[in-house]
Design a protein around this motif. Structure first.
Motif, PDB file in Angstrom:
ATOM      1  N   GLY A 125       2.861  -0.204   1.589  1.00  0.00           N
ATOM      2  CA  GLY A 125       2.931   0.959   0.723  1.00  0.00           C
ATOM      3  C   GLY A 125       2.120   0.818  -0.554  1.00  0.00           C
ATOM      4  O   GLY A 125       2.012  -0.282  -1.077  1.00  0.00           O
ATOM      5  N   TRP A 155      -0.100   2.433   1.045  1.00  0.00           N
ATOM      6  CA  TRP A 155      -0.846   2.438   2.311  1.00  0.00           C
ATOM      7  C   TRP A 155      -0.376   1.262   3.162  1.00  0.00           C
ATOM      8  O   TRP A 155       0.361   0.387   2.681  1.00  0.00           O
ATOM      9  CB  TRP A 155      -2.366   2.382   2.045  1.00  0.00           C
ATOM     10  CG  TRP A 155      -2.818   3.518   1.182  1.00  0.00           C
ATOM     11  CD1 TRP A 155      -3.222   3.468  -0.117  1.00  0.00           C
ATOM     12  CD2 TRP A 155      -2.846   4.904   1.554  1.00  0.00           C
ATOM     13  NE1 TRP A 155      -3.510   4.724  -0.593  1.00  0.00           N
ATOM     14  CE2 TRP A 155      -3.286   5.632   0.418  1.00  0.00           C
ATOM     15  CE3 TRP A 155      -2.554   5.620   2.727  1.00  0.00           C
ATOM     16  CZ2 TRP A 155      -3.443   7.034   0.432  1.00  0.00           C
ATOM     17  CZ3 TRP A 155      -2.701   7.012   2.739  1.00  0.00           C
ATOM     18  CH2 TRP A 155      -3.136   7.702   1.609  1.00  0.00           C
ATOM     19  N   TYR A 205      -6.208   2.021   0.678  1.00  0.00           N
ATOM     20  CA  TYR A 205      -6.374   2.687   1.972  1.00  0.00           C
ATOM     21  C   TYR A 205      -7.297   1.834   2.842  1.00  0.00           C
ATOM     22  O   TYR A 205      -8.245   1.231   2.349  1.00  0.00           O
ATOM     23  CB  TYR A 205      -7.004   4.059   1.729  1.00  0.00           C
ATOM     24  CG  TYR A 205      -7.219   4.903   2.955  1.00  0.00           C
ATOM     25  CD1 TYR A 205      -6.212   5.743   3.424  1.00  0.00           C
ATOM     26  CD2 TYR A 205      -8.436   4.888   3.629  1.00  0.00           C
ATOM     27  CE1 TYR A 205      -6.415   6.550   4.534  1.00  0.00           C
ATOM     28  CE2 TYR A 205      -8.643   5.682   4.749  1.00  0.00           C
ATOM     29  CZ  TYR A 205      -7.624   6.515   5.193  1.00  0.00           C
ATOM     30  OH  TYR A 205      -7.837   7.295   6.300  1.00  0.00           O
ATOM     31  N   ASP A 228      -4.669   2.756   8.248  1.00  0.00           N
ATOM     32  CA  ASP A 228      -3.976   4.009   7.936  1.00  0.00           C
ATOM     33  C   ASP A 228      -4.236   5.131   8.940  1.00  0.00           C
ATOM     34  O   ASP A 228      -3.285   5.770   9.389  1.00  0.00           O
ATOM     35  CB  ASP A 228      -4.297   4.421   6.496  1.00  0.00           C
ATOM     36  CG  ASP A 228      -3.680   3.434   5.506  1.00  0.00           C
ATOM     37  OD1 ASP A 228      -2.437   3.374   5.425  1.00  0.00           O
ATOM     38  OD2 ASP A 228      -4.430   2.682   4.860  1.00  0.00           O
ATOM     39  N   LYS A 248       9.244   5.858   5.056  1.00  0.00           N
ATOM     40  CA  LYS A 248       7.920   5.405   4.580  1.00  0.00           C
ATOM     41  C   LYS A 248       6.811   5.947   5.481  1.00  0.00           C
ATOM     42  O   LYS A 248       5.767   6.401   5.012  1.00  0.00           O
ATOM     43  CB  LYS A 248       7.849   3.877   4.572  1.00  0.00           C
ATOM     44  CG  LYS A 248       8.765   3.204   3.563  1.00  0.00           C
ATOM     45  CD  LYS A 248       8.585   1.691   3.671  1.00  0.00           C
ATOM     46  CE  LYS A 248       9.727   0.920   3.035  1.00  0.00           C
ATOM     47  NZ  LYS A 248       9.674  -0.509   3.382  1.00  0.00           N
ATOM     48  N   HIS A 284       3.950   8.670   4.592  1.00  0.00           N
ATOM     49  CA  HIS A 284       2.557   8.304   4.860  1.00  0.00           C
ATOM     50  C   HIS A 284       1.879   9.395   5.691  1.00  0.00           C
ATOM     51  O   HIS A 284       0.749   9.800   5.396  1.00  0.00           O
ATOM     52  CB  HIS A 284       2.519   6.950   5.592  1.00  0.00           C
ATOM     53  CG  HIS A 284       1.154   6.478   5.973  1.00  0.00           C
ATOM     54  ND1 HIS A 284       0.587   6.741   7.207  1.00  0.00           N
ATOM     55  CD2 HIS A 284       0.232   5.758   5.296  1.00  0.00           C
ATOM     56  CE1 HIS A 284      -0.612   6.184   7.258  1.00  0.00           C
ATOM     57  NE2 HIS A 284      -0.847   5.583   6.106  1.00  0.00           N
TER      58      HIS A 284
END
Lengths: 206, 206
Positions: B149, B151, B157, B161, B183, B187
């Motif tokens: 987190g 990403w 990133y 992802d 999460k 996302h």
């Protein structure tokens, strides 16, 4: 110092060979599948997936064979275990290793690990009956399309070679005759003769 | 110019997003699974595995999502799609992508592709009945252990992802409630808002 958790007969052999080829300073730790050690809390703290291999590094723990192999290649660049300066050639090596882990190894796992994907004994028997066909199809694709020779990626030995060697040793157990795949068979024989392989082979005998 | 062969609803979405994030000059070519185009001789010349994605480069053709994603990250280093100068962080990204292709995607494939590993209709039904459980277990491991987190790999990133985003869109079809995985759900929502994703999303609607 690196630490590799392994079990004989598993894909962990590939990472163990790569560590040895790299001349790494490492310790090999046996995870005993016979006592289901991989499912015990102590091991799940190391690898919550309950699988081998797991590589303990000074930064943390790595799992998944393609990632561990690539990490070793990166950490010992002078050993030329991957074409680190050629993105296309490197991607081809990664592609080969992804095919082994996601297709060939998965096909093989349906022989003894059917309970990962189904519940009924009849399904397990059905899966087992197809393993020779599906694993053979994967080796056929490697033999005819992916293997460049004399090594997987061509002229240079790489992290794809111990991975192919590891899974090609499963052939007889899956009722596949290595003689039907002459390039892979020859590769297997040449791998056995490498000093790094010979040093760790006894630990991976079942 | 690069050329990506894709089919809506498949893992090819991840590579397509990565090309768009990289600002690559590429063409996207639809492979129609409804007419089994992936099994026709013309496509098998491009990818003898009969799958998507396949990425045509000026050096040759690449297959396997983790390898294509990594190739794109390497070819456009200025886009920072992977921690190319940090072997451990890069290996973690590769490990994540290996887990998706070899475990989560494989679990999902047992819903509609049981014939890859068995022959009997009863086995296919048994496999289908277990998909919600096995795919949920994979998302649970990602939610609880792998996802850093905001990403997948943490602050930055990366090529992990779009791959997570691609497979997280399969949740509802596998009878999994995204709300059980906050999460991953968050996302997914943030991924949809990225301009690169929004541009290619319409091509991947089924």
């Amino acid at each position: 110092m690196l630490k590799i958790f392994y079990t004989p007969g598993t894909a962990a052999f590939a990472s163990h060979i790569a560590l040895e080829e790299a001349g790494a300073d490492y310790e090999a730790v046996l995870v005993d599948f016979k006592t289901a050690e991989q499912t015990k809390p102590e091991y799940l703290k190391i690898n919550p997936k309950g699988r081998v291999p797991a590589l303990v590094t000074d930064k943390g723990i790595l799992t998944e064979t393609p990632a561990i192999l690539f990490y070793i290649a990166q950490m010992y660049p002078e050993k030329n275990l991957a074409p680190l300066d050629d993105p296309y050639a490197l991607a081809q090596i990664q592609s080969f290793n992804a095919y082994i882990c996601a297709t060939l190894h998965v096909a093989h796992a349906h022989k003894q690990r059917g309970s990962r994907w189904a519940n009924e004994e009849s399904s397990f028997a059905d899966m087992r009956s197809k393993v020779t066909e599906t694993v053979s199809a994967s080796f056929r694709l490697i033999e005819n399309e992916l293997f460049k020779g004399p090594w997987v990626g061509g002229e240079n030995y790489s992290i794809a070679d111990p991975y192919l060697f590891t899974v090609s040793r499963w052939m007889e157990g899956d009722d596949i005759d290595p003689a039907d795949f002459p390039k892979i068979h020859d590769h297997r024989n040449r791998m056995q003769d490498r000093p790094a392989v010979a040093r760790v082979l006894p630990l991976h005998a079942r």
